[in-house]
Design a protein around this motif. Structure first.
Motif, mmCIF file in Angstrom:
data_model
loop_
_atom_site.group_PDB
_atom_site.id
_atom_site.type_symbol
_atom_site.label_atom_id
_atom_site.label_comp_id
_atom_site.label_asym_id
_atom_site.label_seq_id
_atom_site.Cartn_x
_atom_site.Cartn_y
_atom_site.Cartn_z
ATOM 1 N N PRO A 1 0.841 -1.208 0.000
ATOM 2 C CA PRO A 1 0.000 0.000 0.000
ATOM 3 C C PRO A 1 0.874 1.254 0.000
ATOM 4 O O PRO A 1 2.038 1.191 0.390
ATOM 5 C CB PRO A 1 -0.806 -0.124 1.301
ATOM 6 C CG PRO A 1 -0.142 -1.171 2.118
ATOM 7 C CD PRO A 1 0.703 -2.006 1.231
ATOM 8 N N PRO A 2 0.318 2.413 -0.415
ATOM 9 C CA PRO A 2 1.108 3.644 -0.472
ATOM 10 C C PRO A 2 1.759 3.952 0.876
ATOM 11 O O PRO A 2 1.123 3.798 1.922
ATOM 12 C CB PRO A 2 0.056 4.723 -0.808
ATOM 13 C CG PRO A 2 -1.122 3.986 -1.354
ATOM 14 C CD PRO A 2 -1.091 2.606 -0.811
ATOM 15 N N GLY A 3 3.044 4.331 0.823
ATOM 16 C CA GLY A 3 3.755 4.698 2.052
ATOM 17 C C GLY A 3 4.406 3.527 2.764
ATOM 18 O O GLY A 3 5.192 3.717 3.680
ATOM 19 N N ALA A 4 4.067 2.283 2.367
ATOM 20 C CA ALA A 4 4.640 1.104 3.039
ATOM 21 C C ALA A 4 6.044 0.833 2.492
ATOM 22 O O ALA A 4 6.338 1.169 1.346
ATOM 23 C CB ALA A 4 3.754 -0.118 2.812
ATOM 24 N N PRO A 5 6.927 0.212 3.309
ATOM 25 C CA PRO A 5 8.248 -0.167 2.791
ATOM 26 C C PRO A 5 8.097 -1.069 1.559
ATOM 27 O O PRO A 5 7.129 -1.824 1.458
ATOM 28 C CB PRO A 5 8.875 -0.940 3.953
ATOM 29 C CG PRO A 5 8.135 -0.504 5.175
ATOM 30 C CD PRO A 5 6.747 -0.172 4.717
ATOM 31 N N ALA A 6 9.049 -0.976 0.642
ATOM 32 C CA ALA A 6 8.933 -1.712 -0.628
ATOM 33 C C ALA A 6 9.181 -3.203 -0.455
ATOM 34 O O ALA A 6 8.736 -4.017 -1.271
ATOM 35 C CB ALA A 6 9.937 -1.141 -1.622
ATOM 36 N N VAL B 1 10.896 -6.504 21.009
ATOM 37 C CA VAL B 1 9.548 -6.226 20.508
ATOM 38 C C VAL B 1 9.195 -7.171 19.357
ATOM 39 O O VAL B 1 10.060 -7.842 18.786
ATOM 40 C CB VAL B 1 9.443 -4.768 19.963
ATOM 41 C CG1 VAL B 1 9.564 -3.756 21.080
ATOM 42 C CG2 VAL B 1 10.488 -4.523 18.882
ATOM 43 N N CYS B 2 7.913 -7.183 19.015
ATOM 44 C CA CYS B 2 7.494 -7.717 17.717
ATOM 45 C C CYS B 2 6.535 -6.702 17.118
ATOM 46 O O CYS B 2 6.054 -5.814 17.830
ATOM 47 C CB CYS B 2 6.908 -9.119 17.831
ATOM 48 S SG CYS B 2 5.584 -9.315 19.006
ATOM 49 N N ALA B 3 6.285 -6.796 15.816
ATOM 50 C CA ALA B 3 5.529 -5.720 15.173
ATOM 51 C C ALA B 3 4.709 -6.215 13.995
ATOM 52 O O ALA B 3 5.119 -7.117 13.259
ATOM 53 C CB ALA B 3 6.493 -4.631 14.697
ATOM 54 N N LEU B 4 3.542 -5.586 13.863
ATOM 55 C CA LEU B 4 2.708 -5.757 12.674
ATOM 56 C C LEU B 4 3.196 -4.728 11.656
ATOM 57 O O LEU B 4 3.282 -3.543 11.979
ATOM 58 C CB LEU B 4 1.245 -5.475 13.040
ATOM 59 C CG LEU B 4 0.248 -5.525 11.892
ATOM 60 C CD1 LEU B 4 0.062 -6.967 11.417
ATOM 61 C CD2 LEU B 4 -1.100 -4.939 12.316
ATOM 62 N N LEU B 5 3.526 -5.176 10.437
ATOM 63 C CA LEU B 5 4.111 -4.271 9.446
ATOM 64 C C LEU B 5 3.214 -4.173 8.211
ATOM 65 O O LEU B 5 2.441 -5.094 7.918
ATOM 66 C CB LEU B 5 5.480 -4.795 8.994
ATOM 67 C CG LEU B 5 6.510 -5.099 10.096
ATOM 68 C CD1 LEU B 5 7.741 -5.772 9.478
ATOM 69 C CD2 LEU B 5 6.912 -3.813 10.814
ATOM 70 N N SER B 6 3.363 -3.074 7.477
ATOM 71 C CA SER B 6 2.705 -2.994 6.168
ATOM 72 C C SER B 6 3.653 -3.501 5.085
ATOM 73 O O SER B 6 3.312 -3.537 3.908
ATOM 74 C CB SER B 6 2.324 -1.548 5.873
ATOM 75 O OG SER B 6 1.475 -1.084 6.886
ATOM 76 N N GLY B 7 4.868 -3.850 5.483
ATOM 77 C CA GLY B 7 5.894 -4.349 4.575
ATOM 78 C C GLY B 7 7.240 -4.147 5.226
ATOM 79 O O GLY B 7 7.340 -3.503 6.283
#
Ligand code: NAP
Length: 324
Positions: free
Chosen positions: A54-59, A85-91
């Motif tokens: 999605p727009p703005g997410a890491p490639a 930590v752990c994390a939910l990412l967009s990419g």
């Protein structure tokens, strides 16, 4: 830093571990030194050029990770350098470092290994937001989990059982023993058996109160047939196609609901709200040992192609990619 890049979309060998620029944490973001990421089915589509970020997410690929906070951006409170930590990412999880909105970070649950924690954010957020927040599963109800051997399925079975639901699941026969160990009351071989008849048989003709579906079009009619009166079908995958006919009469008579959601395209505020819900309602179950990460294999990040082949084939739970 190094990340898995996709110079040309294609098969697993399109994945290349290469030197790329380091990310910088912007306002409200945290930089995570990645210890591990996990392969999600969506990554296979992104690799083939069929699911752009999605727009703005890491490639780069990677919808979740675990690691250590390396830096905090302007305006971030509550997270410190060095914290696990752990994390939910967009990419961007298939990399040595990733910048992530602070609202998408979670502490590593007590009792969970730092690497294994990478197996949790995407499934916990997807399953909690759909099964609890959207479908409102209650203790004593019946939950049908399609694809019980998947990353999503192995989590949903444990979570449903921990909430006090009776859990039925579909999977190929070789996975059934493991899925019963995870908490499924009954596993259905979707290749040999009619899951609608099996669900009816196991619920004395009542049907399932909640169905978590990953197949989409190919299961729509049968899912509605397998629903109980007042049942809730939530579609989160389209492995069986996206277009199907729906008999509204069947829904109407049952006063049933059909919903479909995607996590990745939600705005950061909604992701943060889901992450808060997971921290409050799911993490205690993980820390109590009622829901555990289910890890099929750990592989070095540079072997992402092998990991993708595994996920395209036969696996149970998550395949993890580690940075060392
Ligand atoms: N909407 C969202 O927000 C969201 C978020 C995360 C994941 N998802 C979706 O959730 C699904 C699972 O993701 P994942 O990464 O956990 O996948 P995964 O580990 O790759 O698993 C895919 C599963 O599909 C099962 N399957 C294939 N054909 C089936 C059928 N006819 N009936 C029942 N199960 C069948 C396979 O089971 P067998 O090996 O037993 O054949 C396998 O366990 C994917 O469709 C993914 O796109 C959606």
């Amino acid at each position: 830093m190094r990340a898995i890049t996709v110079p040309e979309p294609g098969g697993p060998d399109a994945l290349v571990w290469a030197e790329v620029p380091d990310p910088e944490p912007g306002p409200g973001e945290v930089l995570v030194e990645v210890r591990a990421s996990a392969v999600n089915r969506a990554d296979l589509l992104q690799r083939q050029g069929l699911y752009p970020p999605p727009p703005g997410a890491p490639a780069y690929l990677g919808l979740e990770c675990s690691g250590v906070v390396g830096a905090v951006g302007p305006g971030v409170t509550g997270w410190e350098v060095g914290q696990e930590v752990c994390a939910l990412l967009s990419g961007g999880g298939y990399a040595e470092r990733v910048a992530v909105p602070a609202g998408q970070l979670l502490p590593v649950p007590a009792g969970v290994d730092l690497v294994d924690a990478a197996a949790l954010p995407e499934v916990a957020c997807t399953v909690w937001s759909n099964v609890v927040r959207l479908a409102g599963l209650r203790a004593g109800e019946t939950l049908l989990v399609h694809g019980g051997g998947s990353g999503i399925g192995t989590f949903a079975i444990q979570f449903g059982a921990a909430l006090g639901a009776t859990v039925l699941t579909t999977a190929r026969a070789g996975k059934h023993d493991r899925l019963r160990e995870l908490g499924a009351t009954h596993a259905i071989d979707y290749r040999e058996q009619d899951f609608v008849a099996e669900v009816q048989r196991r619920t004395d003709g009542r049907g399932a109160d909640v169905i978590l579906d990953i197949m989409g079009a190919s299961y729509l009619g049968r899912n509605v047939a397998a629903l109980a009166t007042g049942g809730r079908l939530v579609v989160i995958g389209m492995q069986g196609g996206r277009k199907a006919e729906l008999d509204l009469g069947a829904l109407l008579t049952k006063r049933a609901t059909v919903a479909a959601t995607a996590l990745r395209s939600r705005p950061p505020e909604e992701k943060a709200e889901i992450v808060r819900g997971v921290r409050d309602e799911v993490w205690p179950l993980v820390e109590a040992g009622k829901v555990r990460p289910v890890v099929d294999q750990r592989l070095p990040m540079a072997e992402a192609a092998t990991a993708h082949r595994l996920v395209e084939g036969d696996h149970i739970g998550k395949v993890l990619l580690t940075t060392r």
